[in-house]
Design an enzyme around this catalytic site. Structure first.
Site, PDB file in Angstrom:
ATOM      1  CE  LYS A   1      -1.908   1.769   3.873  1.00 44.76           C
ATOM      2  NZ  LYS A   1      -1.512   3.020   4.248  1.00 44.76           N
TER       3      LYS A   1
ATOM      4  CB  CYS B   1      -4.639  10.768  11.973  1.00 43.10           C
ATOM      5  SG  CYS B   1      -4.255   9.093  11.555  1.00 43.10           S
TER       6      CYS B   1
ATOM      7  NE  ARG C   1      -1.877  11.662   8.112  1.00 42.01           N
ATOM      8  CZ  ARG C   1      -2.184  12.946   8.701  1.00 42.01           C
ATOM      9  NH1 ARG C   1      -3.735  13.080   8.976  1.00 42.01           N
ATOM     10  NH2 ARG C   1      -1.655  14.153   8.611  1.00 42.01           N
TER      11      ARG C   1
ATOM     12  CB  ILE D   1       6.754   6.646  14.848  1.00 40.75           C
ATOM     13  CG1 ILE D   1       7.979   5.834  14.836  1.00 40.75           C
ATOM     14  CG2 ILE D   1       6.575   7.262  13.654  1.00 40.75           C
ATOM     15  CD1 ILE D   1       9.251   6.813  14.182  1.00 40.75           C
TER      16      ILE D   1
ATOM     17  NE  ARG E   1      -7.904   4.057   5.247  1.00 43.34           N
ATOM     18  CZ  ARG E   1      -7.343   5.142   5.684  1.00 43.34           C
ATOM     19  NH1 ARG E   1      -7.800   5.487   6.948  1.00 43.34           N
ATOM     20  NH2 ARG E   1      -6.377   6.138   5.052  1.00 43.34           N
TER      21      ARG E   1
ATOM     22  NE  ARG F   1       0.016  10.036  10.355  1.00 43.36           N
ATOM     23  CZ  ARG F   1      -0.226   9.138   9.499  1.00 43.36           C
ATOM     24  NH1 ARG F   1      -1.467   8.202   9.415  1.00 43.36           N
ATOM     25  NH2 ARG F   1       0.328   8.765   8.590  1.00 43.36           N
ATOM     26  N   PRO F   2       1.059  16.501  11.676  1.00 45.59           N
ATOM     27  CG  PRO F   2       2.685  17.622  12.568  1.00 45.59           C
ATOM     28  CD  PRO F   2       1.739  16.503  12.680  1.00 45.59           C
ATOM     29  CB  VAL F   3       1.585  18.134   6.015  1.00 49.64           C
ATOM     30  CG1 VAL F   3       0.663  16.761   6.081  1.00 49.64           C
ATOM     31  CG2 VAL F   3       0.482  19.012   6.019  1.00 49.64           C
TER      32      VAL F   3
HETATM   33  C1  EPZ Z   1       4.000   6.971   6.317  1.00 52.53           C
HETATM   34  O1  EPZ Z   1       3.323   7.841   7.214  1.00 52.53           O
HETATM   35  C2  EPZ Z   1       3.043   5.631   6.256  1.00 52.53           C
HETATM   36  N1  EPZ Z   1       1.975   6.121   5.374  1.00 52.53           N
HETATM   37  C3  EPZ Z   1       2.574   5.394   7.664  1.00 52.53           C
HETATM   38  O2  EPZ Z   1       1.783   3.975   7.485  1.00 52.53           O
HETATM   39  C4  EPZ Z   1       3.768   4.926   8.528  1.00 52.53           C
HETATM   40  O3  EPZ Z   1       3.200   4.623   9.982  1.00 52.53           O
HETATM   41  C5  EPZ Z   1       4.651   6.051   8.743  1.00 52.53           C
HETATM   42  O4  EPZ Z   1       5.142   6.580   7.468  1.00 52.53           O
HETATM   43  C6  EPZ Z   1       5.834   5.774   9.686  1.00 52.53           C
HETATM   44  O5  EPZ Z   1       6.665   5.098   9.053  1.00 52.53           O
HETATM   45  C7  EPZ Z   1       2.209   5.969   4.230  1.00 52.53           C
HETATM   46  O6  EPZ Z   1       3.214   5.693   3.652  1.00 52.53           O
HETATM   47  C8  EPZ Z   1       1.179   6.284   3.236  1.00 52.53           C
HETATM   48  P1  EPZ Z   1       5.722  10.392   8.562  1.00 52.53           P
HETATM   49  P2  EPZ Z   1       3.605   9.412   7.095  1.00 52.53           P
HETATM   50  O7  EPZ Z   1       5.608  11.458   7.867  1.00 52.53           O
HETATM   51  O8  EPZ Z   1       4.486   9.700   5.906  1.00 52.53           O
HETATM   52  C9  EPZ Z   1       5.775  13.624  12.096  1.00 52.53           C
HETATM   53  C10 EPZ Z   1      -0.053   2.547   7.824  1.00 52.53           C
HETATM   54  O9  EPZ Z   1      -0.409   1.820   8.778  1.00 52.53           O
HETATM   55  N2  EPZ Z   1       5.680  14.553  11.024  1.00 52.53           N
HETATM   56  O10 EPZ Z   1       7.155   9.475   8.275  1.00 52.53           O
HETATM   57  O11 EPZ Z   1       2.617  10.250   7.180  1.00 52.53           O
HETATM   58  C11 EPZ Z   1       4.568  12.479  12.194  1.00 52.53           C
HETATM   59  O12 EPZ Z   1       3.419  13.282  12.737  1.00 52.53           O
HETATM   60  C12 EPZ Z   1       0.446   4.043   7.857  1.00 52.53           C
HETATM   61  O13 EPZ Z   1       0.296   1.950   6.725  1.00 52.53           O
HETATM   62  C13 EPZ Z   1       5.437  15.896  11.542  1.00 52.53           C
HETATM   63  O14 EPZ Z   1       5.773  16.420  12.441  1.00 52.53           O
HETATM   64  O15 EPZ Z   1       4.472   9.245   8.444  1.00 52.53           O
HETATM   65  C14 EPZ Z   1       5.254  11.294  12.998  1.00 52.53           C
HETATM   66  O16 EPZ Z   1       5.187  11.500  14.154  1.00 52.53           O
HETATM   67  C15 EPZ Z   1       0.090   4.712   9.191  1.00 52.53           C
HETATM   68  N3  EPZ Z   1       5.515  16.898  10.389  1.00 52.53           N
HETATM   69  C16 EPZ Z   1       6.600  11.373  12.206  1.00 52.53           C
HETATM   70  O17 EPZ Z   1       6.959  12.667  11.920  1.00 52.53           O
HETATM   71  C17 EPZ Z   1       5.407  16.567   9.053  1.00 52.53           C
HETATM   72  O18 EPZ Z   1       5.295  17.330   8.048  1.00 52.53           O
HETATM   73  C18 EPZ Z   1       6.583  10.301  11.189  1.00 52.53           C
HETATM   74  O19 EPZ Z   1       5.744  10.604  10.093  1.00 52.53           O
HETATM   75  C19 EPZ Z   1       5.659  15.161   8.698  1.00 52.53           C
HETATM   76  C20 EPZ Z   1       5.708  14.130   9.813  1.00 52.53           C
END
Ligand code: EPZ
Length: 426
Positions: free
Chosen positions: A22, A118, A94, A336, A406, A123-125
């Site tokens: 996925k 979420c 998201r 995380i 999902r 999970r901010p961007v």
């Molecule tokens: C990806 O999410 C995966 N989703 C998630 O899988 C997975 O849990 C995650 O990576 C960590 O491995 C997809 O690939 C679609 P991150 P992502 O940005 O990219 C913080 C599943 O079950 N952060 O690596 O959204 C964030 O809040 C899903 O398949 C910010 O603060 O995760 C988190 O604490 C769930 N600001 C950490 O970084 C930002 O702009 C890591 O998040 C971006 C992230």
């Protein structure tokens, strides 16, 4: 709403074919936005999130087509494309934020809804926005949307050095897709190394991108003027494979996972071996495989979730379910996401002994769980409840399994294929 009824206590035997990932398919579908030529993805998993991403792309004007069981899915983002991702679709998934980088890079502007909250964390961007701004984009947030455009007189993003405050998987993917068409060189520092990243890079390189260092924390991208079409095979889903490994470890049994890459799961397999499971892996003409055998009660394993190649947060809930019936006490630390213990109270409803305190959960292993009705709260939490139901005495009913659909491709059929007593009902 669909539910699953599971009668526990059966050992699992046989073979399971692991689907495409996925978390690779979603960014790779967005990468099709980078060219007006046809793109074909093979080994695309049949998931609700994939269907949502397809709707999002169709909504922009991207033509898509499926080609039978193994023929995959094809995409063509020929003009006109409406570079917009509406709230109605983004709020359900998201990962829609992955459209931002490619739309901006190809069309010079984009309007993408902010994903909102979420279940597993805020999970901010902010890092996505910061990185694309470093490449020259002007991004404002208004009415719940990120409105991004290039400054007057600029037709392309420019290369930049991007070092994020934390490792972000989809952030890294957005930057890779944006930088592929940017003017000049981009250096990503603190880049994510999850196997889905090199898989996306292989696809971009097949489209004509110039990328080096993928799979490490420093990635160099030399932007090109134009990208072309390609055919790409989506990598196997390591989290689906890890979920089945934990299920067999918990129930006992002997199962071969086809199309599963063991080296993408080193951290999880190390813990399963320490727990007492037997695991062998290799490659045959039909592809890579992992075989797991498990007899008797396994030993509880403490672990701490971190970025790849550490123990994946997406396997935390499933391994916790295994610890519930293991011998001894385990300490599970989630680093995380700040709210990824929603499955704990549901496991406790099945009789598990778990105490949580902030990022830490202490799991005291017990002889057996007893079946009950439980509620799924997010994708991986639902998988942990299925595993617990497979070992619990009597019947377990898992409610709200739309979460499971999902991210798992025909999970109950695959489980039934190796001997589980599991049915879906309304
Ligand atoms: C990806 O999410 C995966 N989703 C998630 O899988 C997975 O849990 C995650 O990576 C960590 O491995 C997809 O690939 C679609 P991150 P992502 O940005 O990219 C913080 C599943 O079950 N952060 O690596 O959204 C964030 O809040 C899903 O398949 C910010 O603060 O995760 C988190 O604490 C769930 N600001 C950490 O970084 C930002 O702009 C890591 O998040 C971006 C992230």
């Amino acid at each position: 709403m669909d539910k699953l009824r599971i009668t526990g206590g059966r050992t699992l035997k046989g073979e399971v074919t692991i689907s495409g990932a996925k978390n690779a398919a979603l960014p790779e579908m967005c990468a099709a936005l980078l060219t007006d030529e046809p793109v074909r993805l093979l080994n695309v998993p049949r998931l609700h999130d994939v269907a949502t991403m397809r709707r999002l792309l169709n909504n922009m004007g991207v033509k898509t087509e499926t080609h039978g069981e193994r023929g995959g899915m094809s995409f063509q983002a020929a003009d006109p494309i409406q570079p917009e991702a509406p709230y109605e679709l983004v709020k359900t998934m998201r990962a829609s934020v992955l459209a931002l980088g490619p739309l901006l890079a190809r069309f010079g502007h984009a309007k993408v809804s902010l994903p909102g909250g979420c279940a597993i964390g805020s999970r901010p961007v902010d890092q996505h926005i910061k990185g694309l701004q470093a490449m020259g984009a002007e991004i404002v947030v208004e009415h719940g949307y990120m409105v991004a455009r290039l400054p007057q007189g600029r037709s392309r993003l420019h290369g930049a050095r991007i070092a994020t405050d934390m490792v972000t998987v989809t952030g890294t993917e957005n930057f890779l897709m944006a930088a592929a068409l940017a003017e000049g060189e981009t250096l990503l520092e603190n880049a994510a190394q999850e196997p889905e990243i090199p898989d996306l890079c292989e696809m971009l390189i097949a489209m004509g991108a110039k990328i080096e260092g993928h799979g490490t924390s420093r990635i160099h991208i030399q932007g090109v003027e134009r990208l072309h079409g390609c055919t790409h095979q989506v990598v196997a889903d390591r989290i689906e494979a890890g979920t089945f490994l934990c299920a067999v470890a918990a129930t006992g049994g002997d199962v071969v996972l086809r199309h599963a890459n063991a080296h993408h799961l080193d951290a999880v397999i190390d813990k399963l071996l320490e727990a007492g499971a037997e695991i062998e892996a290799g490659a045959e003409a039909a592809g890579a495989f992992i075989r797991i055998r498990s007899t008797g009660r396994l030993k509880a394993q403490s672990f701490r979730t971190t970025e790849y190649p550490g123990f994946p947060t997406d396997m935390q809930a499933q391994f916790m379910a295994l610890n519930c019936i293991a011998e001894g006490t385990a300490k599970v630390t989630e680093t995380i996401f700040e709210n990824r213990f929603m499955h704990v109270n549901e496991l406790v409803r099945l009789g598990a002994r778990i105490q949580t305190d902030g990022k830490v959960a202490v799991v005291e292993g017990i002889d057996r769980l007893s079946g009950a009705t439980v509620m799924a709260t997010d994708l991986r939490a639902s998988a942990s409840l299925v595993i617990a139901g497979l070992v619990a005495e009597g019947q377990t009913v898992v409610d709200r399994i739309y979460h499971l659909d999902r991210g798992y491709d025909q999970m109950e059929e695959k489980l039934r294929g190796i001997g589980a007593d599991i049915v879906r009902f309304k």
